[in-house]
Design a protein around this motif. Structure first.
Motif, PDB file in Angstrom:
ATOM      1  N   PRO A 117       0.821  -1.229   0.000  1.00 29.65           N
ATOM      2  CA  PRO A 117       0.000   0.000   0.000  1.00 29.65           C
ATOM      3  C   PRO A 117       0.852   1.275   0.000  1.00 29.65           C
ATOM      4  N   GLN A 118       0.260   2.343  -0.524  1.00 27.91           N
ATOM      5  CA  GLN A 118       0.964   3.631  -0.620  1.00 27.91           C
ATOM      6  C   GLN A 118       0.677   4.535   0.569  1.00 27.91           C
ATOM      7  N   PHE A 119      -0.269   4.138   1.403  1.00 31.92           N
ATOM      8  CA  PHE A 119      -0.658   4.971   2.550  1.00 31.92           C
ATOM      9  C   PHE A 119      -1.346   4.053   3.553  1.00 31.92           C
ATOM     10  N   PHE A 120      -1.142   4.308   4.858  1.00 30.77           N
ATOM     11  CA  PHE A 120      -1.714   3.445   5.893  1.00 30.77           C
ATOM     12  C   PHE A 120      -2.700   4.208   6.782  1.00 30.77           C
ATOM     13  N   LEU A 121      -3.849   3.587   7.036  1.00 34.94           N
ATOM     14  CA  LEU A 121      -4.829   4.099   7.988  1.00 34.94           C
ATOM     15  C   LEU A 121      -5.022   3.046   9.074  1.00 34.94           C
ATOM     16  N   PHE A 122      -5.012   3.482  10.330  1.00 37.57           N
ATOM     17  CA  PHE A 122      -5.059   2.564  11.462  1.00 37.57           C
ATOM     18  C   PHE A 122      -6.174   2.998  12.406  1.00 37.57           C
ATOM     19  N   GLN A 123      -7.191   2.154  12.558  1.00 37.93           N
ATOM     20  CA  GLN A 123      -8.268   2.439  13.510  1.00 37.93           C
ATOM     21  C   GLN A 123      -7.969   1.615  14.756  1.00 37.93           C
ATOM     22  N   CYS A 124      -7.584   2.309  15.848  1.00 38.42           N
ATOM     23  CA  CYS A 124      -7.051   1.608  17.023  1.00 38.42           C
ATOM     24  C   CYS A 124      -8.024   1.689  18.195  1.00 38.42           C
TER      25      CYS A 124
END
Ligand SMILES: [Zn+2]
Length: 315
Positions: free
Chosen positions: A242-249
């Motif tokens: 992936p080119q960008f990371f999103l993290f729902q923590c």
């Protein structure tokens, strides 16, 4: 490379909370900030305040009709936006639009190189649909981020990793047939917990088949069960570069959460955050945004979110 971590908090963001003893109350941001301050973490970040998102920004993900409906419900003083989970209160629209505003601002902070990583504890409203509220979520800030990355910055292949105890159905179903949204979600089994979705067989549709990974855990699952599941998440994400990371923590997987039944310690949040920061370094020039998500025990959310913030600063 700038290693700066941007942290979003403000009075306006703190107002995204529901009245009258609702589990998602207005005191969650303050509970986190007190612990971040005690650990000195707040002095190692760039403090950022959020503006309200414009209607056009919100409508990158949501339908025009739905945004109208939210405004009308507040003006009318309706009791709920949905079947009974998401109450209406005075200031609801402004608070929800501010959560989205922080998310949109975070995208530009990262894409213009002001920050490498951002964290917005009040954010990650992963149940909202394009045309409906659900599960305490009015506007889906993550959906708006995905659309903004593609529209404004031509970033197509995005990883969304969700460790909130609830399945991220608002993100999953919006991108179920999108092969460039790489999705991984570890959650308590939908047979015993809201929203009832996220079965292991749900792996994406059509051209997107195989790009989505859902890992339901049994009630009572602990750090060991999480660690086993996490190795699958890492392998899944790596396969798509992936080119960008999103993290729902979300912090509601910690032992003692009043709404769920897993038994994580904050080590889970530290491990996931550290691992994703390293993956982001490897594939995405370090670019990662983290969102606080759920978590209804105030002590637990302070521990879990501070564990995430520490990794964003140090990993
Ligand atoms: Zn949750």
């Amino acid at each position: 490379m700038i290693r700066q971590v941007g942290l979003y908090y403000s009075e306006a963001l703190g107002r995204y909370g529901f009245p009258a003893g609702h589990p998602l109350g207005e005191d969650r941001q303050a509970a986190f900030l007190m612990e971040a301050n005690a650990r000195g973490l707040d002095r190692q970040v760039l403090p950022l305040t959020a503006r309200q998102a414009t209607r056009a920004e919100i409508e990158r993900f949501h339908t025009h009709r739905y945004v109208d409906r939210v405004q009308a419900a507040e003006a009318r003083g309706s009791a709920f936006l949905d079947g009974g989970d998401t109450p209406v209160f005075p200031g609801l629209y402004d608070a929800a639009a501010t959560v989205v505003g922080a998310a949109v601002d975070g995208v530009s902070q990262i894409m213009t190189g002001q920050c490498l990583r951002t964290f917005q504890p009040i954010g990650g409203l992963h149940h909202a649909r394009r045309d409906d509220a659900a599960g305490f979520c009015v506007f889906n800030d993550i959906g708006v981020v995905i659309e903004t990355l593609r529209l404004e910055f031509q970033v197509q292949r995005i990883a969304y990793v969700d460790i909130d105890v609830h399945h991220g159905d608002g993100v999953f179903y919006a991108y179920e047939d999108d092969p460039e949204l790489v999705f991984a979600d570890i959650h308590e089994d939908g047979r015993v917990l809201y929203p009832g979705t996220g079965h292991a067989a749900e792996s994406g549709r059509g051209k997107a088949r195989g790009t989505k990974l859902n890992i339901p855990l049994e009630p009572g699952a602990d750090d060991r069960a999480f660690a086993q599941a996490w190795t699958r998440v890492v392998a899944h994400v790596r396969a798509f570069r992936p080119q960008f990371f999103l993290f729902q923590c979300g912090a509601d997987g910690l032992e003692g959460d009043p709404l769920a039944h897993l038994r994580y310690s904050p080590q889970v949040h530290a491990q996931a955050a550290r691992s994703l920061c390293h993956l982001a370094q490897e594939y995405a020039a370090g670019r990662i945004m983290a969102f606080g998500g759920g978590g209804y025990d105030r002590h637990n959310l302070a521990m879990a979110w501070c564990a995430v913030l520490r990794e964003l600063i140090e990993a």
